[in-house]
Design a protein around this motif. Structure first.
Motif, short mmCIF file in Angstrom:
data_model
loop_
_atom_site.label_atom_id
_atom_site.label_comp_id
_atom_site.label_asym_id
_atom_site.label_seq_id
_atom_site.Cartn_x
_atom_site.Cartn_y
_atom_site.Cartn_z
N UNK A 114 0.84 -1.21 0.00
CA UNK A 114 0.00 0.00 0.00
C UNK A 114 0.87 1.26 0.00
N UNK A 115 1.86 1.30 0.88
CA UNK A 115 2.75 2.46 0.96
C UNK A 115 3.56 2.63 -0.32
N UNK A 116 4.10 1.52 -0.84
CA UNK A 116 4.89 1.60 -2.06
C UNK A 116 4.03 2.03 -3.24
N UNK A 117 2.78 1.59 -3.26
CA UNK A 117 1.89 1.98 -4.34
C UNK A 117 1.67 3.49 -4.38
N UNK A 118 1.53 4.10 -3.20
CA UNK A 118 1.36 5.55 -3.16
C UNK A 118 2.61 6.26 -3.66
N UNK A 119 3.79 5.74 -3.30
CA UNK A 119 5.04 6.35 -3.78
C UNK A 119 5.18 6.20 -5.30
N UNK A 120 4.80 5.04 -5.81
CA UNK A 120 4.88 4.82 -7.26
C UNK A 120 3.96 5.78 -7.99
N UNK A 121 2.75 5.99 -7.49
CA UNK A 121 1.82 6.91 -8.13
C UNK A 121 2.35 8.33 -8.11
N UNK A 122 2.91 8.76 -6.98
CA UNK A 122 3.45 10.12 -6.88
C UNK A 122 4.67 10.29 -7.78
N UNK A 123 5.56 9.28 -7.81
CA UNK A 123 6.75 9.39 -8.66
C UNK A 123 6.37 9.39 -10.13
N UNK A 140 11.01 4.68 -12.67
CA UNK A 140 10.19 4.76 -11.46
C UNK A 140 10.88 4.01 -10.31
N UNK A 141 11.46 2.84 -10.62
CA UNK A 141 12.13 2.07 -9.58
C UNK A 141 13.30 2.85 -9.00
N UNK A 142 14.06 3.57 -9.85
CA UNK A 142 15.18 4.37 -9.36
C UNK A 142 14.69 5.51 -8.49
N UNK A 155 1.98 -1.54 -8.48
CA UNK A 155 1.01 -1.01 -9.44
C UNK A 155 -0.20 -1.96 -9.56
N UNK A 156 0.08 -3.26 -9.52
CA UNK A 156 -1.00 -4.24 -9.58
C UNK A 156 -1.90 -4.15 -8.36
N UNK A 157 -1.30 -3.96 -7.19
CA UNK A 157 -2.09 -3.88 -5.97
C UNK A 157 -2.97 -2.63 -5.97
N UNK A 158 -2.50 -1.53 -6.57
CA UNK A 158 -3.32 -0.32 -6.67
C UNK A 158 -4.57 -0.57 -7.50
N UNK A 159 -4.44 -1.39 -8.53
CA UNK A 159 -5.60 -1.70 -9.36
C UNK A 159 -6.64 -2.49 -8.58
#
Length: 368
Positions: A114-123, A140-142, A155-159
């Motif tokens: 959940x936390x990583x998904x929010x960071x991926x969306x913001x990045x 995005x990973x970098x 990203x999959x979990x956000x969906x």
């Protein structure tokens, strides 16, 4: 409503009374009858709500949802469509399942994702603005200091966070549900809860009764075939199957599993010995006589013959509902022993259906 009691009554009977009374009543009286009938059905709604406890939803919310389903059942019930109880169970369960579908997560997502998904969306938003193009997974990973595999998983979990319900309508003008477009309905899906409950209840039953149910309803064997397999009468098999099914139905609709019928009874048959006039002995037999306790019956009656050498032994079978081949053999042994010792043997209180069996065994002359 006349005829309704504070003790939980038969809902099907009350439903028939409610339909008849409401059809002839004024609107105000009909409304009061409806409230009384809903109040009678509240225990059933509470029991069904209790089956869904412990799944992340407050018990009070589940009971309210179940009560809404009960009200819908009362308003939609038609007497010529079948049992009210069956209709209520289906409707209330549907409301409870709809509640879980609309108010809980479709999938469980770990907190880390959940936390990583929010960071991926913001990045992703920041890189898109800065690069003027969609960023790659590597970029995005970098940016979030994670691996590309973790980025893809996040990203999959956000969906799945706001998964679309398969019961959602395709459009406001079309009642077709999305699930209808993806494949056919599984007819066994609605029975999963019942099958799970029945499976756990079967494990609580004695092994013999469980085997009889399996042979009858899974093995498709007749009652006569089952009786031959267990060495008992067909009538006893019928009674045992009926007892097991009645207990299963009761256990399916209650929160606390009821005790198995006869679970606290004393094992074997009960034989009470009395002294009659002179050297007479009376033996009163109570309970079913089968191969599990026929030996006990034989030993007790032979002991009565040996004690004091009575001239007459009266065996009262008025408390014996069934007797199988092993029990009949025990009586033959007692008859032969009594004859050799000069003691008269008499059988009294024999039910008509047992008298036929005893007569066919050659003991008819002992009946009085």
């Amino acid at each position: 409503m006349s005829g309704f009691s504070s003790v939980e009554p038969d809902l099907d009977v009350c439903a028939d009374e409610f339909v008849r009374a409401s059809a002839e009543a004024e609107p105000a009286v009909a409304a009061r009858l409806r409230e009384d009938f809903v109040r009678i059905g509240l225990p059933l709604a509470g029991r069904l709500a209790g089956r869904y406890a412990g799944r992340g939803e407050p018990a009070e919310d589940l009971e309210q949802v179940a009560r809404i389903g009960l009200v819908k059942t009362v308003d939609r019930y038609e007497a010529d469509r079948g049992s009210f109880t069956a209709f209520a169970v289906v409707t209330i369960r549907g409301e409870l399942r709809r509640h879980f579908r609309d108010h809980t997560w479709g999938v469980h997502v770990p907190r880390r994702l959940q936390d990583l998904g929010l960071e991926v969306r913001r990045a992703t938003d920041e890189l898109t603005t800065r690069l003027h193009r969609p960023p790659t997974d590597a970029e995005i990973a970098e940016a979030v200091r994670a691996s590309e595999a973790d980025v893809l998983q996040a990203r999959t979990s956000l969906a799945g966070y706001s998964a679309m319900s398969l019961n959602r309508q395709v459009s406001a003008d079309d009642d077709t549900e999305i699930g209808d477009l993806l494949g056919g309905l599984d007819p066994d899906l609605a029975a999963v809860d019942d099958l799970t409950t029945v499976g756990s209840l079967l494990l609580r039953m004695p092994q013999r009764d469980r085997q009889m149910l399996a042979l009858r309803y899974w093995g498709n064997q007749s009652q006569s075939e089952i009786a031959e397999r267990f060495g008992i009468s067909q009538m006893q098999v019928s009674r045992l199957l009926s007892r097991a099914l009645t207990w299963l139905r009761t256990a399916m609709l209650t929160d606390v599993v009821p005790a198995w019928p006869g679970e606290n009874d004393e094992p074997g048959v009960r034989i009470e010995l009395y002294t009659g006039t002179g050297r007479e002995r009376i033996a009163r037999v109570r309970g079913e006589v089968d191969r599990d306790n026929a030996g006990e019956l034989r030993i007790r009656l032979l002991s009565a013959l040996c004690a004091g050498r009575p001239t007459l032994l009266v065996v009262d079978l008025s408390g014996v509902p069934t007797i199988d081949a092993a029990g009949l053999r025990a009586l033959v042994t007692v008859r032969d022993t009594a004859t050799s010792r000069g003691t008269h043997l008499r059988l009294t209180g024999v039910a008509p259906h047992l008298a036929q069996l005893i007569t066919a065994t050659g003991l008819g002359s002992l009946l009085r």
